[in-house]
Design a protein around this motif. Structure first.
Motif, PDB file in Angstrom:
ATOM      1  N   TYR A 100      51.179 163.551 -26.885  1.00  0.00           N
ATOM      2  CA  TYR A 100      50.968 162.409 -28.008  1.00  0.00           C
ATOM      3  C   TYR A 100      51.499 161.195 -28.144  1.00  0.00           C
ATOM      4  O   TYR A 100      52.550 160.979 -27.786  1.00  0.00           O
ATOM      5  CB  TYR A 100      51.119 163.101 -29.241  1.00  0.00           C
ATOM      6  N   HIS A 101      50.617 160.282 -28.537  1.00  0.00           N
ATOM      7  CA  HIS A 101      51.277 158.704 -28.712  1.00  0.00           C
ATOM      8  C   HIS A 101      50.930 158.318 -30.297  1.00  0.00           C
ATOM      9  O   HIS A 101      49.718 158.380 -30.609  1.00  0.00           O
ATOM     10  CB  HIS A 101      50.527 158.047 -27.790  1.00  0.00           C
ATOM     11  N   GLY A 102      51.636 158.006 -31.125  1.00  0.00           N
ATOM     12  CA  GLY A 102      51.625 157.598 -32.111  1.00  0.00           C
ATOM     13  C   GLY A 102      51.509 155.928 -32.570  1.00  0.00           C
ATOM     14  O   GLY A 102      52.471 155.512 -31.873  1.00  0.00           O
ATOM     15  N   ALA A 113      40.532 149.540 -25.536  1.00  0.00           N
ATOM     16  CA  ALA A 113      40.012 148.699 -24.348  1.00  0.00           C
ATOM     17  C   ALA A 113      40.746 148.463 -23.237  1.00  0.00           C
ATOM     18  O   ALA A 113      40.310 148.638 -22.079  1.00  0.00           O
ATOM     19  CB  ALA A 113      39.531 147.268 -25.128  1.00  0.00           C
ATOM     20  N   GLN A 114      42.180 148.621 -23.406  1.00  0.00           N
ATOM     21  CA  GLN A 114      42.846 148.037 -22.495  1.00  0.00           C
ATOM     22  C   GLN A 114      43.937 149.350 -21.848  1.00  0.00           C
ATOM     23  O   GLN A 114      44.593 149.229 -20.898  1.00  0.00           O
ATOM     24  CB  GLN A 114      43.924 147.357 -22.956  1.00  0.00           C
ATOM     25  N   GLY A 115      43.718 150.662 -22.551  1.00  0.00           N
ATOM     26  CA  GLY A 115      44.732 151.570 -22.497  1.00  0.00           C
ATOM     27  C   GLY A 115      46.029 151.247 -23.174  1.00  0.00           C
ATOM     28  O   GLY A 115      46.148 150.431 -23.835  1.00  0.00           O
ATOM     29  N   LEU A 116      46.897 152.244 -23.081  1.00  0.00           N
ATOM     30  CA  LEU A 116      48.235 152.063 -23.625  1.00  0.00           C
ATOM     31  C   LEU A 116      49.322 151.255 -22.731  1.00  0.00           C
ATOM     32  O   LEU A 116      49.527 151.651 -21.497  1.00  0.00           O
ATOM     33  CB  LEU A 116      48.918 153.625 -23.854  1.00  0.00           C
ATOM     34  N   LEU A 117      49.798 150.266 -22.965  1.00  0.00           N
ATOM     35  CA  LEU A 117      50.543 149.432 -22.395  1.00  0.00           C
ATOM     36  C   LEU A 117      51.709 149.371 -22.751  1.00  0.00           C
ATOM     37  O   LEU A 117      52.256 149.642 -23.978  1.00  0.00           O
ATOM     38  CB  LEU A 117      50.170 147.886 -22.594  1.00  0.00           C
ATOM     39  N   ARG A 118      53.085 149.025 -21.876  1.00  0.00           N
ATOM     40  CA  ARG A 118      54.497 149.315 -22.426  1.00  0.00           C
ATOM     41  C   ARG A 118      54.975 148.337 -23.122  1.00  0.00           C
ATOM     42  O   ARG A 118      55.982 148.502 -23.632  1.00  0.00           O
ATOM     43  CB  ARG A 118      55.070 149.607 -21.040  1.00  0.00           C
ATOM     44  N   VAL A 124      55.469 153.169 -21.416  1.00  0.00           N
ATOM     45  CA  VAL A 124      54.837 153.923 -22.824  1.00  0.00           C
ATOM     46  C   VAL A 124      55.687 155.237 -22.950  1.00  0.00           C
ATOM     47  O   VAL A 124      55.954 156.103 -22.137  1.00  0.00           O
ATOM     48  CB  VAL A 124      53.331 154.219 -22.284  1.00  0.00           C
ATOM     49  N   HIS A 125      55.914 155.237 -24.456  1.00  0.00           N
ATOM     50  CA  HIS A 125      56.515 156.364 -24.681  1.00  0.00           C
ATOM     51  C   HIS A 125      55.683 157.440 -25.415  1.00  0.00           C
ATOM     52  O   HIS A 125      54.643 157.212 -26.352  1.00  0.00           O
ATOM     53  CB  HIS A 125      57.644 156.086 -26.066  1.00  0.00           C
ATOM     54  N   LEU A 126      55.778 158.588 -24.972  1.00  0.00           N
ATOM     55  CA  LEU A 126      54.914 159.717 -25.510  1.00  0.00           C
ATOM     56  C   LEU A 126      55.726 160.935 -25.913  1.00  0.00           C
ATOM     57  O   LEU A 126      56.911 161.142 -25.714  1.00  0.00           O
ATOM     58  CB  LEU A 126      54.163 160.164 -24.205  1.00  0.00           C
ATOM     59  N   THR A 138      53.701 155.674 -38.181  1.00  0.00           N
ATOM     60  CA  THR A 138      53.733 154.973 -39.452  1.00  0.00           C
ATOM     61  C   THR A 138      54.722 153.733 -39.327  1.00  0.00           C
ATOM     62  O   THR A 138      54.629 153.051 -40.332  1.00  0.00           O
ATOM     63  CB  THR A 138      54.466 156.125 -40.558  1.00  0.00           C
ATOM     64  N   ARG A 139      55.637 153.665 -38.377  1.00  0.00           N
ATOM     65  CA  ARG A 139      56.533 152.409 -38.288  1.00  0.00           C
ATOM     66  C   ARG A 139      55.648 151.196 -38.299  1.00  0.00           C
ATOM     67  O   ARG A 139      56.151 149.995 -38.318  1.00  0.00           O
ATOM     68  CB  ARG A 139      57.454 152.553 -37.197  1.00  0.00           C
ATOM     69  N   HIS A 140      54.629 151.361 -37.572  1.00  0.00           N
ATOM     70  CA  HIS A 140      53.891 150.023 -37.355  1.00  0.00           C
ATOM     71  C   HIS A 140      52.455 149.989 -38.313  1.00  0.00           C
ATOM     72  O   HIS A 140      51.884 148.905 -38.465  1.00  0.00           O
ATOM     73  CB  HIS A 140      53.218 150.319 -35.782  1.00  0.00           C
ATOM     74  N   GLY A 166      64.197 163.932 -24.551  1.00  0.00           N
ATOM     75  CA  GLY A 166      63.128 164.710 -24.603  1.00  0.00           C
ATOM     76  C   GLY A 166      61.723 163.633 -25.007  1.00  0.00           C
ATOM     77  O   GLY A 166      60.712 164.143 -25.103  1.00  0.00           O
ATOM     78  N   VAL A 167      62.181 162.394 -24.549  1.00  0.00           N
ATOM     79  CA  VAL A 167      60.715 161.432 -24.676  1.00  0.00           C
ATOM     80  C   VAL A 167      60.174 161.512 -23.425  1.00  0.00           C
ATOM     81  O   VAL A 167      61.102 161.275 -22.482  1.00  0.00           O
ATOM     82  CB  VAL A 167      61.154 160.100 -25.189  1.00  0.00           C
ATOM     83  N   TRP A 168      58.740 161.628 -23.304  1.00  0.00           N
ATOM     84  CA  TRP A 168      57.913 161.287 -22.417  1.00  0.00           C
ATOM     85  C   TRP A 168      57.792 160.045 -21.887  1.00  0.00           C
ATOM     86  O   TRP A 168      57.352 159.356 -22.710  1.00  0.00           O
ATOM     87  CB  TRP A 168      56.906 162.371 -22.238  1.00  0.00           C
TER      88      TRP A 168
HETATM   89  C1  HQG Z   1      51.185 149.741 -29.206  1.00  0.00           C
HETATM   90  C2  HQG Z   1      60.824 154.963 -31.063  1.00  0.00           C
HETATM   91  C3  HQG Z   1      47.582 146.993 -28.530  1.00  0.00           C
HETATM   92  C4  HQG Z   1      51.683 151.064 -29.032  1.00  0.00           C
HETATM   93  C5  HQG Z   1      60.009 156.249 -31.083  1.00  0.00           C
HETATM   94  C6  HQG Z   1      52.942 150.749 -30.238  1.00  0.00           C
HETATM   95  C7  HQG Z   1      59.728 155.704 -29.466  1.00  0.00           C
HETATM   96  C8  HQG Z   1      49.277 148.504 -27.997  1.00  0.00           C
HETATM   97  C9  HQG Z   1      53.173 149.375 -29.983  1.00  0.00           C
HETATM   98  C10 HQG Z   1      60.046 154.367 -29.255  1.00  0.00           C
HETATM   99  C11 HQG Z   1      48.441 148.767 -26.756  1.00  0.00           C
HETATM  100  C12 HQG Z   1      54.315 149.243 -29.287  1.00  0.00           C
HETATM  101  C13 HQG Z   1      58.700 153.615 -28.916  1.00  0.00           C
HETATM  102  C14 HQG Z   1      47.413 148.000 -26.456  1.00  0.00           C
HETATM  103  C15 HQG Z   1      50.436 149.933 -26.796  1.00  0.00           C
HETATM  104  N1  HQG Z   1      47.040 147.051 -27.512  1.00  0.00           N
HETATM  105  N2  HQG Z   1      48.647 147.876 -28.787  1.00  0.00           N
HETATM  106  N3  HQG Z   1      46.838 147.887 -25.352  1.00  0.00           N
HETATM  107  N4  HQG Z   1      49.192 149.609 -25.846  1.00  0.00           N
HETATM  108  N5  HQG Z   1      50.291 149.642 -27.948  1.00  0.00           N
HETATM  109  O1  HQG Z   1      57.879 150.179 -30.814  1.00  0.00           O
HETATM  110  O2  HQG Z   1      55.827 153.872 -28.867  1.00  0.00           O
HETATM  111  O3  HQG Z   1      63.539 155.011 -32.783  1.00  0.00           O
HETATM  112  O4  HQG Z   1      57.321 149.287 -28.174  1.00  0.00           O
HETATM  113  O5  HQG Z   1      50.742 152.009 -29.420  1.00  0.00           O
HETATM  114  O6  HQG Z   1      60.273 157.275 -30.982  1.00  0.00           O
HETATM  115  O7  HQG Z   1      55.704 152.533 -31.153  1.00  0.00           O
HETATM  116  O8  HQG Z   1      63.409 153.236 -30.822  1.00  0.00           O
HETATM  117  O9  HQG Z   1      56.634 151.407 -29.145  1.00  0.00           O
HETATM  118  O10 HQG Z   1      52.314 150.881 -31.445  1.00  0.00           O
HETATM  119  O11 HQG Z   1      60.092 156.809 -28.395  1.00  0.00           O
HETATM  120  O12 HQG Z   1      64.550 155.516 -30.515  1.00  0.00           O
HETATM  121  O13 HQG Z   1      52.218 148.952 -29.237  1.00  0.00           O
HETATM  122  O14 HQG Z   1      60.609 153.821 -30.259  1.00  0.00           O
HETATM  123  O15 HQG Z   1      62.114 155.412 -30.574  1.00  0.00           O
HETATM  124  O16 HQG Z   1      55.435 149.459 -29.953  1.00  0.00           O
HETATM  125  O17 HQG Z   1      57.981 153.287 -30.079  1.00  0.00           O
HETATM  126  P1  HQG Z   1      57.008 150.052 -29.532  1.00  0.00           P
HETATM  127  P2  HQG Z   1      56.481 152.888 -29.616  1.00  0.00           P
HETATM  128  P3  HQG Z   1      63.643 154.776 -31.355  1.00  0.00           P
END
Ligand code: HQG
Length: 181
Positions: A100-102, A113-118, A124-126, A138-140, A166-168
């Motif tokens: 899952y990806h939140g 459109a683009q897929g999940l980018l890092r 990318v964190h799953l 919810t953080r975003h 345990g993060v994928w």
């Molecule tokens: C989004 C926490 C537009 C993506 C968590 C996310 C996680 C796109 C944001 C770790 C996109 C990036 C990482 C696209 C991805 N267009 N938006 N094509 N592709 N995104 O913070 O996954 O507390 O870099 O969905 O538990 O939110 O730091 O990544 O919303 O493991 O330990 O771009 O952070 O861990 O945001 O969080 P982030 P994330 P920690």
């Protein structure tokens, strides 16, 4: 108060051990490790005084086990989430069927459109857990959970890694492997 001190110390350690080691005059070694003594001295020089007891408490109490000590206790690293160039030495692993990806609803159109980018991170964190995905989203903003067809992706030749906490992790997720929960 103590819990605030732990949270603020944890945030500062995330900054130093993942994103800006130069803030504490450090460079991350192989695997992202730094000597604990260097870290504490560097933090102090940067105006953030952390004693060994506080450091141990931050590492032990961290809700996501963001940090780890080496077996001998002399070194420390962040388990994942880096933006600086560091090789964590992760070994590819077979993922579960689905991960899952939140994310936030406002990113959905772009993701579909683009897929999940890092972005600025290495991967990318799953997660295996839907509730974790909801809180990450919810953080975003307004959370949306995406389901990743992980095992099929891996069989198609895309590598998956699992951090010590345990993060994928994977390089990117194509639209063809994504569905909305
Ligand atoms: C989004 C926490 C537009 C993506 C968590 C996310 C996680 C796109 C944001 C770790 C996109 C990036 C990482 C696209 C991805 N267009 N938006 N094509 N592709 N995104 O913070 O996954 O507390 O870099 O969905 O538990 O939110 O730091 O990544 O919303 O493991 O330990 O771009 O952070 O861990 O945001 O969080 P982030 P994330 P920690």
């Amino acid at each position: 108060e103590q819990s605030k001190r732990i949270v603020s110390t944890s945030k500062f350690l995330s900054l130093v051990l993942r994103h800006e080691p130069g803030r504490a005059g450090l460079t991350l070694g192989e695997g992202g490790w730094v000597a604990v003594a260097d870290l504490l001295a560097g933090c102090e020089r940067a105006g953030k005084r952390i004693g060994p007891a506080l450091l141990r408490e931050v590492v032990a109490s961290n809700d996501k086990q963001r940090f780890a000590f080496s077996d001998d206790g002399l070194r420390i690293r962040a388990n994942q989430g880096h933006s600086v160039d560091v090789d964590l030495g992760l070994v590819p692993q077979v993922p579960p069927d689905r991960l899952y990806h939140g994310t936030a609803s406002r990113f959905l159109k772009s993701i579909l459109a683009q897929g999940l980018l890092r972005g600025s991170r290495h991967h990318v964190h799953l997660t295996e857990k839907q509730d974790v995905a909801v809180s990450v989203g919810t953080r975003h903003g307004v959370p949306v959970v995406l389901v990743v067809d992980a095992l099929r992706m891996q069989r198609d030749g895309h590598a998956f890694y699992r951090s010590d906490n345990g993060v994928w992790l994977t390089d990117r997720v194509g639209v063809e492997y994504l569905a909305q929960l």
